[in-house]
Design a protein around this motif. Structure first.
Motif, PDB file in Angstrom:
ATOM      1  N   VAL A   1     -20.738   6.931 -43.732  1.00  8.86           N
ATOM      2  CA  VAL A   1     -20.107   5.723 -43.202  1.00  8.86           C
ATOM      3  C   VAL A   1     -21.206   4.833 -42.633  1.00  8.86           C
ATOM      4  CG1 VAL A   1     -18.550   4.783 -41.457  1.00  8.86           C
ATOM      5  CG2 VAL A   1     -17.937   6.884 -42.670  1.00  8.86           C
ATOM      6  N   MET A   2     -21.272   3.602 -43.099  1.00 13.83           N
ATOM      7  CA  MET A   2     -22.299   2.673 -42.639  1.00 13.83           C
ATOM      8  C   MET A   2     -22.146   2.384 -41.160  1.00 13.83           C
ATOM      9  SD  MET A   2     -22.966  -1.279 -43.782  1.00 13.83           S
ATOM     10  CE  MET A   2     -24.061  -2.319 -42.791  1.00 13.83           C
ATOM     11  N   GLU A   3     -23.249   2.401 -40.437  1.00 17.03           N
ATOM     12  CA  GLU A   3     -23.311   1.944 -39.046  1.00 17.03           C
ATOM     13  C   GLU A   3     -24.010   0.596 -39.062  1.00 17.03           C
ATOM     14  OE1 GLU A   3     -22.859   2.685 -34.725  1.00 17.03           O
ATOM     15  OE2 GLU A   3     -22.139   3.806 -36.473  1.00 17.03           O
ATOM     16  N   GLY A   4     -23.291  -0.462 -38.733  1.00 16.68           N
ATOM     17  CA  GLY A   4     -23.868  -1.794 -38.827  1.00 16.68           C
ATOM     18  C   GLY A   4     -23.453  -2.681 -37.678  1.00 16.68           C
ATOM     19  N   GLN A   5     -23.955  -3.902 -37.691  1.00 10.80           N
ATOM     20  CA  GLN A   5     -23.649  -4.858 -36.635  1.00 10.80           C
ATOM     21  C   GLN A   5     -22.178  -5.261 -36.714  1.00 10.80           C
ATOM     22  OE1 GLN A   5     -26.867  -7.567 -37.681  1.00 10.80           O
ATOM     23  NE2 GLN A   5     -28.005  -6.937 -35.876  1.00 10.80           N
ATOM     24  N   SER A   6     -21.474  -5.062 -35.629  1.00 10.77           N
ATOM     25  CA  SER A   6     -20.015  -5.172 -35.593  1.00 10.77           C
ATOM     26  C   SER A   6     -19.515  -6.584 -35.878  1.00 10.77           C
ATOM     27  CB  SER A   6     -19.520  -4.718 -34.218  1.00 10.77           C
ATOM     28  OG  SER A   6     -18.189  -5.106 -33.995  1.00 10.77           O
ATOM     29  N   GLY A   7     -18.510  -6.678 -36.750  1.00  6.98           N
ATOM     30  CA  GLY A   7     -17.894  -7.963 -37.036  1.00  6.98           C
ATOM     31  C   GLY A   7     -17.183  -8.539 -35.831  1.00  6.98           C
TER      32      GLY A   7
ATOM     33  N   LEU B   1     -29.767  -8.563 -30.739  1.00 10.14           N
ATOM     34  CA  LEU B   1     -29.010  -8.273 -31.950  1.00 10.14           C
ATOM     35  C   LEU B   1     -27.533  -8.114 -31.650  1.00 10.14           C
ATOM     36  CD1 LEU B   1     -31.356  -5.596 -33.598  1.00 10.14           C
ATOM     37  CD2 LEU B   1     -31.408  -8.085 -33.865  1.00 10.14           C
ATOM     38  N   VAL B   2     -26.713  -8.241 -32.687  1.00  8.09           N
ATOM     39  CA  VAL B   2     -25.282  -7.957 -32.575  1.00  8.09           C
ATOM     40  C   VAL B   2     -25.112  -6.442 -32.458  1.00  8.09           C
ATOM     41  CG1 VAL B   2     -23.069  -8.073 -33.768  1.00  8.09           C
ATOM     42  CG2 VAL B   2     -24.658 -10.009 -33.898  1.00  8.09           C
ATOM     43  N   PRO B   3     -24.369  -5.940 -31.460  1.00  2.86           N
ATOM     44  CA  PRO B   3     -24.200  -4.493 -31.279  1.00  2.86           C
ATOM     45  C   PRO B   3     -23.547  -3.821 -32.480  1.00  2.86           C
ATOM     46  CG  PRO B   3     -23.610  -5.652 -29.279  1.00  2.86           C
ATOM     47  CD  PRO B   3     -23.800  -6.701 -30.346  1.00  2.86           C
ATOM     48  N   TYR B   4     -23.656  -2.502 -32.503  1.00  6.36           N
ATOM     49  CA  TYR B   4     -23.319  -1.723 -33.688  1.00  6.36           C
ATOM     50  C   TYR B   4     -21.982  -1.005 -33.572  1.00  6.36           C
ATOM     51  CZ  TYR B   4     -27.836  -2.542 -35.817  1.00  6.36           C
ATOM     52  OH  TYR B   4     -28.908  -3.145 -36.410  1.00  6.36           O
ATOM     53  N   ALA B   5     -21.455  -0.628 -34.766  1.00  8.35           N
ATOM     54  CA  ALA B   5     -20.227   0.163 -34.871  1.00  8.35           C
ATOM     55  C   ALA B   5     -20.117   0.683 -36.299  1.00  8.35           C
ATOM     56  CB  ALA B   5     -18.997  -0.676 -34.530  1.00  8.35           C
ATOM     57  N   PRO B   6     -19.410   1.775 -36.516  1.00  7.91           N
ATOM     58  CA  PRO B   6     -19.143   2.220 -37.892  1.00  7.91           C
ATOM     59  C   PRO B   6     -18.316   1.184 -38.637  1.00  7.91           C
ATOM     60  CG  PRO B   6     -18.732   3.985 -36.317  1.00  7.91           C
ATOM     61  CD  PRO B   6     -18.910   2.733 -35.514  1.00  7.91           C
TER      62      PRO B   6
END
Length: 447
Positions: free
Chosen positions: A69-75, A297-302
């Motif tokens: 599951v990608m961990e990326g910058q939260s929408g 940076l924009v914080p992260y989430a799955p």
């Protein structure tokens, strides 16, 4: 056989690399533009985003929830940050003060997320995010982000001059053509080609935009970016209590992405997410949030959109994601590549992501499908949904009469809608007829 397996793993890793790129590259560019950063700082944000996203995916797959599951910058975070940047002038907040306040709020929210993970609070917290709340969340998130993308397609930038607020017809026609092409390629082409529709759209649109309008910037003049803490604004530039509060609330609401992504993959992995997986996932996401606060940076989430990617590729192994993540991080460490990526036209990136996030409607409808629409459930879903949409449509100037502490919170339709959904869900949950239908699983998509 071993060589074939390595080849398949390598190709799958390359697919993940493309997926990470298309979901990441536009975010630091739009944030940098919204905060009127110079080109070298935007390059710094891009490099940091690539490196941290790649390492985040490898860390989660290897040590966190241990799923592909990608961990990326939260929408959600992205939408809130851009909304605040757009509304800052009318709220009487400078961009540097906004950046410093966001940094403090993000650091606090990161620490709270770590505590949620370490203390095992994820399971109790997940009960707040019922299908009704998630349906409202997905729908409003799609509205907020697609408004941003459509403005980008129209050539409307976040600058303060009159020219920045005018529709550029030729730019929009090219962006619309790219969006239509990506849709057709995704739907009509063979899966082996269709799965690269986003990448093909970005690269093809980028080339056409350069041929028609010229390069958006001179990448050759961009030097190597150095470490720069708080590039959006330092806490010493001033703090706004309302913005800090919004950041903390956003961090708590952002936990819905973890629940949506991990619960959505339960069926694919044929087992429920364990408490230990939640603990590790939240802890890593919290650490990433604190690093994000320091680096602007924009914080992260799955990413819940990973579910659709897994269904399409049918590759559940973690190693390809780790491979793609490490390659992505390596790209971020090469300034020459990062310099070139700063020239990506916002209109082209917005067109591709506009197509991508249209799929959030399907995720929202899946959650709505799990609700028994009796009177109580109708009110507790319709009220926050319409309220959030209406607040989004109001000009930011109408909120100047509110106390400064409340302006950023009540002026953000996304947060207003989600908070109202959480409140009504608790108030009306005692109704004997407000139970949710058990049908349909928790599949959904998120950037």
């Amino acid at each position: 056989m071993i060589h074939i397996n390595w080849l398949r793993s390598g190709l799958a890793g390359l697919q993940w690399l493309f997926f990470l790129f298309t979901n990441t590259v536009v975010i630091p560019i739009t944030v940098g533009a919204a905060f009127a950063l110079p080109q070298d700082k935007i390059q710094f944000l891009i490099q940091c985003s690539f490196v941290l996203t790649g390492l985040a995916c490898a860390a989660q797959a290897g040590f966190g929830h241990k799923r592909a599951v990608m961990e990326g910058q939260s929408g959600l975070w992205w939408g809130v940050i851009l909304s605040l940047a757009t509304a800052a002038p009318s709220l009487g907040i400078s961009l540097t003060e906004l950046g410093g306040s966001l940094a403090v709020g993000i650091l606090i929210s990161g620490a709270i997320t770590i505590l949620i993970g370490l203390c095992g609070l994820a399971k109790p917290l997940s009960k707040l995010f019922t299908p009704g709340v998630m349906a409202v969340f997905m729908f409003l998130l799609a509205c907020r982000l697609n408004i941003i993308f459509l403005e980008g397609m129209l050539g409307i930038s976040s600058g303060s001059s009159a020219e920045d607020k005018v529709i550029q017809p030729l730019i929009f026609l090219l962006a619309a053509a790219v969006a239509i092409f990506v849709v057709i390629l995704s739907v009509k082409a063979r899966p082996v080609i269709g799965q690269y529709a986003l990448l093909i759209g970005i690269l093809g649109g980028w080339v056409l935009h350069t041929l028609i309008f010229g390069s958006t910037s001179d990448a050759s003049n961009a030097g190597t970016a150095g470490t720069d803490w708080f590039p959006l604004g330092a806490p010493s530039d001033g703090l706004n209590a309302g913005v800090v509060t919004i950041a903390i609330i956003t961090g708590l609401i952002n936990t819905s992405n973890t629940f949506g992504a991990l619960k959505g993959t339960d069926q694919l992995y044929e087992r429920e997410t364990s408490s230990n997986q939640y603990k590790r996932s939240f802890t890593i996401s919290g650490v990433l949030a604190m690093i994000s606060g320091l680096l602007g940076l924009v914080p992260y989430a799955p990413y819940v959109s990973s579910i659709g990617f897994l269904q399409q590729t049918r590759i559940r192994d973690r190693m390809p994601l780790v491979t793609g993540g490490l390659l992505f991080a390596a790209i971020g460490l090469v300034p020459s590549i990062s310099n070139v990526l700063t020239t990506l036209p916002l209109s082209i990136g917005s067109a591709v992501l506009f197509v991508t996030y249209l799929r959030l409607l399907g995720s929202s409808l899946q959650y709505f499908g799990r609700i028994d629409m009796n009177a109580a459930n109708l009110y507790r879903t319709a009220a926050p949904l319409f309220t959030g949409i209406i607040v989004m449509g109001l000009p930011s100037d109408v909120f100047v009469s509110l106390p400064p502490l409340l302006r950023p919170l009540l002026g953000n339709g996304l947060l207003v809608g989600i908070l109202l959904a959480l409140l009504l869900n608790q108030v009306l949950s005692s109704s004997p007829r407000s139970r949710l239908s058990p049908r349909m699983n928790t599949k959904g998509e998120q950037p």
